[in-house]
Design a protein around this motif. Structure first.
Motif, PDB file in Angstrom:
ATOM      1  N   MET A 185      -9.634  -5.857   9.013  1.00 12.99           N
ATOM      2  CA  MET A 185     -10.228  -7.082   8.380  1.00 12.99           C
ATOM      3  C   MET A 185     -11.855  -6.942   8.541  1.00 12.99           C
ATOM      4  N   LEU A 186     -12.593  -6.385   9.682  1.00  7.22           N
ATOM      5  CA  LEU A 186     -13.947  -6.113   9.460  1.00  7.22           C
ATOM      6  C   LEU A 186     -14.197  -5.201   8.556  1.00  7.22           C
ATOM      7  N   GLY A 187     -13.184  -4.214   8.341  1.00  8.30           N
ATOM      8  CA  GLY A 187     -13.543  -3.372   7.531  1.00  8.30           C
ATOM      9  C   GLY A 187     -13.465  -3.729   5.897  1.00  8.30           C
ATOM     10  N   ALA A 188     -12.429  -4.678   5.729  1.00  5.91           N
ATOM     11  CA  ALA A 188     -11.987  -5.099   4.508  1.00  5.91           C
ATOM     12  C   ALA A 188     -13.123  -6.001   4.061  1.00  5.91           C
ATOM     13  N   VAL A 189     -13.711  -6.893   4.911  1.00  9.23           N
ATOM     14  CA  VAL A 189     -15.056  -7.805   4.683  1.00  9.23           C
ATOM     15  C   VAL A 189     -16.057  -6.985   4.246  1.00  9.23           C
ATOM     16  N   TYR A 190     -16.257  -5.899   5.038  1.00  3.98           N
ATOM     17  CA  TYR A 190     -17.637  -5.198   4.819  1.00  3.98           C
ATOM     18  C   TYR A 190     -17.275  -4.188   3.677  1.00  3.98           C
ATOM     19  N   PHE A 191     -16.376  -3.797   3.180  1.00  3.08           N
ATOM     20  CA  PHE A 191     -15.979  -3.015   1.999  1.00  3.08           C
ATOM     21  C   PHE A 191     -16.303  -4.080   0.772  1.00  3.08           C
ATOM     22  N   LYS A 192     -15.710  -5.086   0.857  1.00  2.79           N
ATOM     23  CA  LYS A 192     -15.838  -6.280  -0.477  1.00  2.79           C
ATOM     24  C   LYS A 192     -17.306  -6.496  -0.437  1.00  2.79           C
ATOM     25  N   LYS A 193     -17.865  -6.844   0.565  1.00  2.00           N
ATOM     26  CA  LYS A 193     -19.454  -7.546   0.547  1.00  2.00           C
ATOM     27  C   LYS A 193     -20.289  -6.305   0.068  1.00  2.00           C
ATOM     28  N   PHE A 194     -20.450  -5.198   0.761  1.00  2.00           N
ATOM     29  CA  PHE A 194     -21.192  -4.152   0.447  1.00  2.00           C
ATOM     30  C   PHE A 194     -21.063  -3.127  -0.400  1.00  2.00           C
ATOM     31  N   LYS A 254      -7.023   3.876  -5.957  1.00  2.00           N
ATOM     32  CA  LYS A 254      -7.900   3.647  -6.893  1.00  2.00           C
ATOM     33  C   LYS A 254      -8.864   2.347  -6.895  1.00  2.00           C
ATOM     34  N   ILE A 255      -8.081   1.392  -6.827  1.00  2.00           N
ATOM     35  CA  ILE A 255      -8.759   0.018  -6.654  1.00  2.00           C
ATOM     36  C   ILE A 255      -9.583   0.108  -5.325  1.00  2.00           C
ATOM     37  N   MET A 256      -9.020   0.606  -4.296  1.00  2.00           N
ATOM     38  CA  MET A 256      -9.959   0.659  -3.057  1.00  2.00           C
ATOM     39  C   MET A 256     -10.920   1.567  -2.907  1.00  2.00           C
ATOM     40  N   GLY A 257     -11.101   2.474  -3.883  1.00  2.00           N
ATOM     41  CA  GLY A 257     -12.072   3.456  -3.875  1.00  2.00           C
ATOM     42  C   GLY A 257     -11.672   4.582  -2.490  1.00  2.00           C
ATOM     43  N   MET A 258     -10.464   4.803  -2.129  1.00  2.00           N
ATOM     44  CA  MET A 258     -10.018   5.482  -1.216  1.00  2.00           C
ATOM     45  C   MET A 258      -9.192   6.507  -1.494  1.00  2.00           C
ATOM     46  N   SER A 259      -9.012   7.652  -0.581  1.00  2.00           N
ATOM     47  CA  SER A 259      -7.849   8.600  -0.878  1.00  2.00           C
ATOM     48  C   SER A 259      -6.477   8.057  -0.783  1.00  2.00           C
ATOM     49  N   ALA A 260      -5.599   8.654  -1.459  1.00  2.00           N
ATOM     50  CA  ALA A 260      -4.144   7.980  -1.204  1.00  2.00           C
ATOM     51  C   ALA A 260      -3.693   8.328   0.242  1.00  2.00           C
ATOM     52  N   GLY A 261      -4.113   9.234   0.767  1.00  2.00           N
ATOM     53  CA  GLY A 261      -3.708   9.681   2.177  1.00  2.00           C
ATOM     54  C   GLY A 261      -4.274   8.590   3.104  1.00  2.00           C
ATOM     55  N   MET A 262      -5.602   7.996   2.936  1.00  2.01           N
ATOM     56  CA  MET A 262      -6.181   6.952   3.605  1.00  2.01           C
ATOM     57  C   MET A 262      -5.349   5.702   3.378  1.00  2.01           C
ATOM     58  N   VAL A 263      -5.033   5.398   2.131  1.00  4.70           N
ATOM     59  CA  VAL A 263      -4.355   4.325   1.758  1.00  4.70           C
ATOM     60  C   VAL A 263      -2.782   4.323   2.625  1.00  4.70           C
ATOM     61  N   SER A 264      -2.261   5.235   2.376  1.00  2.53           N
ATOM     62  CA  SER A 264      -0.957   5.533   3.033  1.00  2.53           C
ATOM     63  C   SER A 264      -1.034   5.254   4.588  1.00  2.53           C
ATOM     64  N   MET A 265      -2.104   5.661   5.247  1.00  2.30           N
ATOM     65  CA  MET A 265      -2.212   5.551   6.713  1.00  2.30           C
ATOM     66  C   MET A 265      -2.409   4.073   6.994  1.00  2.30           C
ATOM     67  N   LYS A 321       0.840  -1.328  -0.019  1.00  6.75           N
ATOM     68  CA  LYS A 321       0.112  -0.071   0.081  1.00  6.75           C
ATOM     69  C   LYS A 321       0.931   1.245  -0.008  1.00  6.75           C
ATOM     70  N   LEU A 322       2.051   1.323   0.426  1.00  4.93           N
ATOM     71  CA  LEU A 322       2.871   2.300   0.619  1.00  4.93           C
ATOM     72  C   LEU A 322       3.855   2.624  -0.605  1.00  4.93           C
ATOM     73  N   LYS A 323       4.029   1.306  -1.097  1.00  6.20           N
ATOM     74  CA  LYS A 323       4.754   1.692  -2.488  1.00  6.20           C
ATOM     75  C   LYS A 323       3.983   1.898  -3.695  1.00  6.20           C
ATOM     76  N   LYS A 324       2.581   1.513  -3.688  1.00  5.82           N
ATOM     77  CA  LYS A 324       1.543   1.867  -4.846  1.00  5.82           C
ATOM     78  C   LYS A 324       0.373   2.484  -4.230  1.00  5.82           C
ATOM     79  N   THR A 325       0.840   3.548  -3.627  1.00  2.00           N
ATOM     80  CA  THR A 325      -0.329   4.247  -2.989  1.00  2.00           C
ATOM     81  C   THR A 325      -1.654   4.741  -3.891  1.00  2.00           C
ATOM     82  N   LYS A 326      -1.094   5.268  -5.154  1.00  2.00           N
ATOM     83  CA  LYS A 326      -2.235   5.751  -5.939  1.00  2.00           C
ATOM     84  C   LYS A 326      -2.653   4.567  -6.521  1.00  2.00           C
ATOM     85  N   GLU A 327      -1.991   3.875  -7.003  1.00  2.00           N
ATOM     86  CA  GLU A 327      -2.871   2.454  -7.731  1.00  2.00           C
ATOM     87  C   GLU A 327      -3.724   2.030  -6.706  1.00  2.00           C
ATOM     88  N   MET A 328      -3.433   1.804  -5.388  1.00  2.00           N
ATOM     89  CA  MET A 328      -4.187   1.009  -4.524  1.00  2.00           C
ATOM     90  C   MET A 328      -5.449   2.120  -3.961  1.00  2.00           C
TER      91      MET A 328
END
Length: 127
Positions: free
Chosen positions: A80-89, A40-51, A31-38
């Motif tokens: 991981m609860l957030g990841a499951v929620y994000f993927k499912k819903f 986009k995939i995750m639908g989050m801001s680059a700052g949130m992915v870096s954090m 996530k830190l090496k490919k912040t912008k790419e991640m």
């Protein structure tokens, strides 16, 4: 069936703890090496992915050495609860096939959270 192996339960716990830590070190680094790419995939801001990447790496490193183990496991459980929620819903990928790895990481973090670090951990030296 194999009662002689039951004495190695704490070793199994250590293996789960260290492997879970290594997985989060690896994924956090990604996530830190490919912040912008991640982002986009995750639908989050680059700052949130870096954090998130930083938190994953920190929690992973702490798990590997067994320091602040239950706190680190709690952090990973929440992630991981957030990841499951994000993927499912949010992404609509709620089949078991799409969630199996995330669920395995979630259950592993709950195992560490509820059982502690096991042997070979720095928690025993400081707490």
């Amino acid at each position: 069936m194999f009662p002689s192996l039951l004495g190695y339960g704490t070793l199994g716990l250590v293996l789960v703890r260290v492997m879970l830590g290594l997985v989060f070190l690896y994924h956090g680094k990604g996530k830190l090496k490919k912040t912008k790419e991640m982002a986009k995939i995750m639908g989050m801001s680059a700052g949130m992915v870096s954090m998130l990447g930083f938190i994953e790496m920190a929690a992973g490193a702490l798990l590997v050495v067994g320091l602040l183990t239950q706190l680190s496991a709690l952090v990973i459980t929440v992630i991981m609860l957030g990841a499951v929620y994000f993927k499912k819903f949010k992404r609509g990928k709620g089949s078991f096939k799409d969630l199996e790895f995330d669920l395995l990481l979630l259950v592993s973090s709950i195992l560490i959270l509820t059982n502690g670090a096991g042997m070979w951990a720095l928690d025993g030296r400081f707490f």
